[in-house]
Scaffold this active site. Sequence first.
Site, short mmCIF file in Angstrom:
data_model
loop_
_atom_site.label_atom_id
_atom_site.label_comp_id
_atom_site.label_asym_id
_atom_site.label_seq_id
_atom_site.Cartn_x
_atom_site.Cartn_y
_atom_site.Cartn_z
CB CYS A 93 -11.14 23.07 1.83
SG CYS A 93 -9.66 23.55 0.89
CG ASN B 231 -18.66 16.05 -11.39
OD1 ASN B 231 -19.27 17.12 -11.40
ND2 ASN B 231 -17.45 15.92 -11.88
CG HIS C 73 -10.35 17.12 -8.27
ND1 HIS C 73 -9.72 18.33 -8.45
CD2 HIS C 73 -11.11 16.94 -9.38
CE1 HIS C 73 -10.10 18.87 -9.59
NE2 HIS C 73 -10.94 18.05 -10.19
CD GLN D 9 -13.47 15.07 -13.22
OE1 GLN D 9 -14.62 15.00 -13.60
NE2 GLN D 9 -12.61 15.93 -13.71
CG PHE E 39 0.01 17.15 -38.19
CD1 PHE E 39 0.09 16.80 -39.53
CD2 PHE E 39 0.54 16.28 -37.25
CE1 PHE E 39 0.70 15.61 -39.92
CE2 PHE E 39 1.15 15.09 -37.64
CZ PHE E 39 1.23 14.76 -38.97
#
Lengths: 337, 337
Positions: free
Chosen positions: B42, B75, B165, B167, B307
């Site tokens: 923020c 990050n 956001h 990435q 599966f």
Amino acid sequence: MPEFRKDPVTGRWVIIATERAKRPAAFVIEKSTRREGFCPFCAGNESHTPPEVLAYRPQGSQHNSPDWWLRVVPNKFPALVSNEPVKRSGDGMYDRINGMGVHEVVIETPDHNAHVGEMDPHQVEEIIWAYRDRTIEMRKDPRLEYVMIFKNHLREAGASLEHPHSQIIAMPIIPKRVQEELDGAQRYFDYKERCVYCDMISQEKKDGARVVAESEHFIAFLPYASRFPFECWILPKEHDSFFHDIQKNEVVDLAKVLRETMARLKESLDDPPFNWMLHTTPLREGTNAYYHWHMEIIPKLTRQAGFEWGTGFYINPYAPEDACKLLQPGAEVREVG
Amino acid sequence: MPEFRKDPVTGRWVIIATERAKRPAAFVIEKSTRREGFCPFCAGNESHTPPEVLAYRPQGSQHNSPDWWLRVVPNKFPALVSNEPVKRSGDGMYDRINGMGVHEVVIETPDHNAHVGEMDPHQVEEIIWAYRDRTIEMRKDPRLEYVMIFKNHLREAGASLEHPHSQIIAMPIIPKRVQEELDGAQRYFDYKERCVYCDMISQEKKDGARVVAESEHFIAFLPYASRFPFECWILPKEHDSFFHDIQKNEVVDLAKVLRETMARLKESLDDPPFNWMLHTTPLREGTNAYYHWHMEIIPKLTRQAGFEWGTGFYINPYAPEDACKLLQPGAEVREVG
């Protein structure tokens, strides 16, 4: 320091990024509460499933009555149906095949609350026999090319019912993931003249750091390039291309290793949701020197997100060597939570 | 009657099994409640992220101060790190590469509660510009082979933070999934001398039954062999191999189509968790006639189970033609719930 590791069969890279385990919500095991209510797989409720195609029950006991200790029934909501020939057709540039196939459910035990890791070992053997018997039976249908056997445990792993069960889906095409393994194993064999899985077993036995359980005929280890924390593979130690060629002593042995592995996962990770899948050579091929049947077990502790969907690679926040330590008996449990 | 449908690019088969939608728990959208508390993304909390590598903010505004309308930051828990050369090595029979790469976060807006489907269209354009600017920048690093851009929305889709956001992970190898698309598109081109994606666009425009939105330069449709209910792809209508070659008018247009598609999904499915991924030609290749960049959007309404893991195929309980009807404005909403 993170690292890329390559799966030696498929060539798929995985990022082992242990720093990521520090993130908020790195391990999310939010299990839904157990549901109460009617269970169509419990003993006494046989009329609520389609009629059984196989049951292990005392001689003379009626079909679809109680008294069984294992039942196989058609799936009530089948993904594929068997009453048609295989028909391929086009739709403009697109290709389709009618949904021909077989979809069955293996009800592994009458005990609603059983867990493979705690079952009587004989009961685990019965599950393996059922897998084998149904494969043999389905191989008789020339329309079918592959039998995929798998298990979903708990809702987070895709199970819509709690009662212990596996599923068998037989289909007229060879699965993509199996074809990738066949192709990769063939490439390795062409170069090395050895089975890639046999080589993995040798190296894992020598290293020891990723081995979870071992018996005379089977070994369970966490693969070097694990996609998921605590992913585990079980393989026969002697090369064998077909699961359904398993012999009697080997069934006993596999049951022991499978039960032990599942017990370790259950204890260390507080009964995690998981899937297991059985990979074997396609039905119409002969025995071969390059592909080695095996089981893959994947606990569901992390979520597959955009990176995984976009790349086909995986980010694993927990190295298999570290995970293996936590699976030792007496290890401090749930350190990963 | 279920059917197999083949993805024309990768050859992956999908089972469209609408009967399965009747199962208990066929559509499980159990969304976790929104979390309260501190948000590092923020406005005003810039000091809680690593220093920004790109920000769109007024001229003269200080780096890492408020006033931005879009920020890109490394990050804090990176899957890959950039301060080393790429080093490949062996570990017995296994292969590894040190975890070299770049992992960044695009903070798409200062508004914690915004949703792409409701944003000011100009703000959506800014997100696309940020994707493009960072790709251009990362291409300057000769160690990097691919830039994967993706978004996880809500916890069920793997988002660990709620603030809108995306990435970006740039890495020294080409992703498996992208390589499969490149190989499949190349095979099609070798046979047909046309781009497989261009052919899909033609057929989808003619059929119309799976088209969600269309503008001068872009089209959004639900693919014929959708893996998931409401899976949606967005492609430029003119052949283009590189996302980062997008032009100014096209950015405006893509923002419009993306916003409209996301608005439809949000409205019809009550703000579902989703991932989106951007697929483009690898950085070191030239422009080509066979691969067509695109976005894939996958709402998370079903769970991948044994599966899917075992086969690499998918069971989709909702045909894309039916899903498309529900995405029309004014369609009765959430019929699938």
